[in-house]
Design a protein around this motif. Structure first.
Motif, PDB file in Angstrom:
ATOM      1  N   PRO A   5       1.089  -1.133  -0.056  1.00 15.12           N
ATOM      2  CA  PRO A   5      -0.060  -0.198  -0.088  1.00 15.12           C
ATOM      3  C   PRO A   5       1.029   1.104   0.039  1.00 15.12           C
ATOM      4  N   VAL A   6       0.235   2.389  -0.602  1.00 20.79           N
ATOM      5  CA  VAL A   6       0.927   3.505  -0.556  1.00 20.79           C
ATOM      6  C   VAL A   6       0.581   4.482   1.022  1.00 20.79           C
ATOM      7  N   LEU A   7       1.599   4.582   1.653  1.00 21.67           N
ATOM      8  CA  LEU A   7       1.433   5.113   3.051  1.00 21.67           C
ATOM      9  C   LEU A   7       1.336   6.716   2.914  1.00 21.67           C
ATOM     10  N   VAL A 218      -2.627   6.999  -5.916  1.00 21.19           N
ATOM     11  CA  VAL A 218      -2.483   7.486  -4.595  1.00 21.19           C
ATOM     12  C   VAL A 218      -3.112   8.973  -4.630  1.00 21.19           C
ATOM     13  N   LEU A 219      -3.522   9.349  -3.271  1.00 20.91           N
ATOM     14  CA  LEU A 219      -3.682  10.577  -2.823  1.00 20.91           C
ATOM     15  C   LEU A 219      -2.657  11.407  -2.438  1.00 20.91           C
ATOM     16  N   LEU A 220      -2.717  12.833  -3.326  1.00 23.51           N
ATOM     17  CA  LEU A 220      -1.517  13.630  -2.910  1.00 23.51           C
ATOM     18  C   LEU A 220      -1.991  14.287  -1.697  1.00 23.51           C
ATOM     19  N   GLU A 221      -1.296  15.055  -1.004  1.00 19.79           N
ATOM     20  CA  GLU A 221      -1.719  16.117  -0.015  1.00 19.79           C
ATOM     21  C   GLU A 221      -2.483  17.125  -0.690  1.00 19.79           C
ATOM     22  N   LYS A 222      -3.527  17.633   0.086  1.00 19.00           N
ATOM     23  CA  LYS A 222      -4.295  18.647  -0.456  1.00 19.00           C
ATOM     24  C   LYS A 222      -3.514  19.799  -0.586  1.00 19.00           C
ATOM     25  N   GLU A 223      -2.594  20.151   0.206  1.00 18.84           N
ATOM     26  CA  GLU A 223      -1.726  21.391   0.185  1.00 18.84           C
ATOM     27  C   GLU A 223      -0.206  21.045  -0.045  1.00 18.84           C
ATOM     28  N   VAL A 224       0.231  21.486  -1.167  1.00 24.48           N
ATOM     29  CA  VAL A 224       1.736  21.363  -1.311  1.00 24.48           C
ATOM     30  C   VAL A 224       2.419  22.348  -1.433  1.00 24.48           C
ATOM     31  N   GLY A 244       4.111   0.744   2.356  1.00 23.30           N
ATOM     32  CA  GLY A 244       4.084  -0.141   3.334  1.00 23.30           C
ATOM     33  C   GLY A 244       4.511  -1.502   3.033  1.00 23.30           C
ATOM     34  N   THR A 245       4.233  -2.472   3.925  1.00 23.66           N
ATOM     35  CA  THR A 245       4.692  -3.776   3.551  1.00 23.66           C
ATOM     36  C   THR A 245       4.106  -4.615   2.396  1.00 23.66           C
ATOM     37  N   GLY A 246       4.688  -5.357   1.846  1.00 20.54           N
ATOM     38  CA  GLY A 246       4.094  -6.324   0.712  1.00 20.54           C
ATOM     39  C   GLY A 246       5.612  -6.683  -0.004  1.00 20.54           C
ATOM     40  N   ASP A 247       5.235  -7.548  -0.960  1.00 20.95           N
ATOM     41  CA  ASP A 247       6.312  -7.873  -2.059  1.00 20.95           C
ATOM     42  C   ASP A 247       6.490  -7.428  -3.267  1.00 20.95           C
ATOM     43  N   GLU A 248       5.634  -6.496  -3.614  1.00 17.26           N
ATOM     44  CA  GLU A 248       5.585  -5.996  -4.967  1.00 17.26           C
ATOM     45  C   GLU A 248       4.749  -4.423  -4.929  1.00 17.26           C
ATOM     46  N   ILE A 249       5.320  -3.618  -5.926  1.00 18.68           N
ATOM     47  CA  ILE A 249       4.416  -2.327  -6.192  1.00 18.68           C
ATOM     48  C   ILE A 249       4.010  -2.370  -7.756  1.00 18.68           C
ATOM     49  N   THR A 250       2.934  -1.573  -7.812  1.00 18.68           N
ATOM     50  CA  THR A 250       2.008  -1.545  -9.110  1.00 18.68           C
ATOM     51  C   THR A 250       2.359  -0.137  -9.522  1.00 18.68           C
TER      52      THR A 250
END
Length: 303
Positions: A5-7, A218-224, A244-250
């Protein structure tokens, strides 16, 4: 298989370092456990020599490793051990500061005045904080580059990927450091060892880093940096993506494709005492380092 997951995603923040080098910092000097074993990541790039020519004059390091990857221009370096050299476009230097080193790094632009590079700091475990300093300078031509059937290209700087091993070795964090380019519209799944902490840093183009919880990206921060952004925006230039944890990203590349660094390493999970370029485990060790800098015993004899 489990997709990480994207933290969090966030934009690198502009800052100034050295004698006046303008750069963007993706993380560093806040929570050292956030990307453990990595402490800091800087993106230094500029079109104007005045943004970077002042460079990083002589300064100390202890207790860490620094990784410099140059994409455009050059970085000349020298140190208290008598090493010196020049990193050109595509080159990498992995410096283990260990017990202590004084060095300088001076960027120079290419024929068009352009300079671009990255510096990553990796922590050393307590057992190696006072190890002997060493350098690994790697020329770009010696870094394996693999192209998949869909046009995805990966430069393997450190670690093993798709059957190729990067030329930098013997690193405490046992990291994987990849430079990944994915063509427009291509969706790619990339394996990462389950036990590593991982992040991506997008520096060209854009992409969605997807997972089951956020299939549209993924969700970006509302204010950058004071500006409103689309919360369904793609992760674009100078975006840090923590997993986060896991064994692959997409990754789903945007309409211009995407190029990003994918970096992972085994967390150290030890106390961190940090003051500027010196990273130890206790405040007492920091005080000793600062005292040694003052009395001239910081650099240890090499046998």
């Amino acid at each position: 298989m489990s997709i990480r997951p994207v933290l969090e995603t966030r934009r690198a923040r502009p800052t100034m370092e050295g004698a006046g080098v303008h750069l963007h910092r993706a993380f560093g000097f806040t929570d050292p456990s956030e990307c453990d074993p990595f402490l800091m990541f800087d993106d230094f790039r500029g079109e104007r020599p005045s943004d970077y020519m002042a460079g990083f004059p002589w300064h100390p390091h202890r207790g860490i490793e620094t990784i410099t990857y140059v994409l455009a221009g050059e970085v000349t370096h020298g140190d208290s051990l008598g090493n010196s050299g020049t990193l050109g476009a595509g080159d990498v230097q992995w410096m283990t500061a260990g017990s202590g080193i004084l060095h300088q790094e001076m960027p120079r632009g290419n024929a068009k005045g352009q300079m671009h590079g990255f510096q990553l700091w990796a922590n050393l475990p307590s057992s190696l904080k006072m190890t002997a300093p060493r350098y690994q300078d790697v020329k770009g031509k010696d870094i394996p580059e693999i192209t998949d059937d869909d046009g995805t290209t990966v430069r393997v700087i450190v670690g093993e990927f798709w059957g190729k091993r990067g030329p930098v070795d013997g690193i405490a964090a046992d990291p994987q450091y990849l430079d990944v380019s994915i063509p427009p519209g291509v969706k790619k799944t990339i394996r990462i060892d389950t036990y590593r902490r991982a992040f991506a840093y997008v520096f060209q183009g854009s992409a969605f880093f997807t997972d089951a919880a956020a299939p549209q990206g993924v969700l970006l921060e509302k204010e950058v940096m004071g500006e409103e952004v689309n919360i369904r925006d793609l992760s674009g230039n100078r975006t840090l993506v923590r997993f986060g944890t896991g064994d692959e990203i997409t990754v789903q590349a945007g309409e211009e494709g995407v190029r990003f660094l994918l970096i992972s390493g085994a967390p150290i999970e030890e106390p961190v005492a940090w003051h500027g370029p010196i990273v130890m485990n206790t405040q007492e060790e920091l005080r000793t380092a600062m005292m040694e800098l003052r009395n001239g015993t910081f650099i240890k004899p090499q046998h």
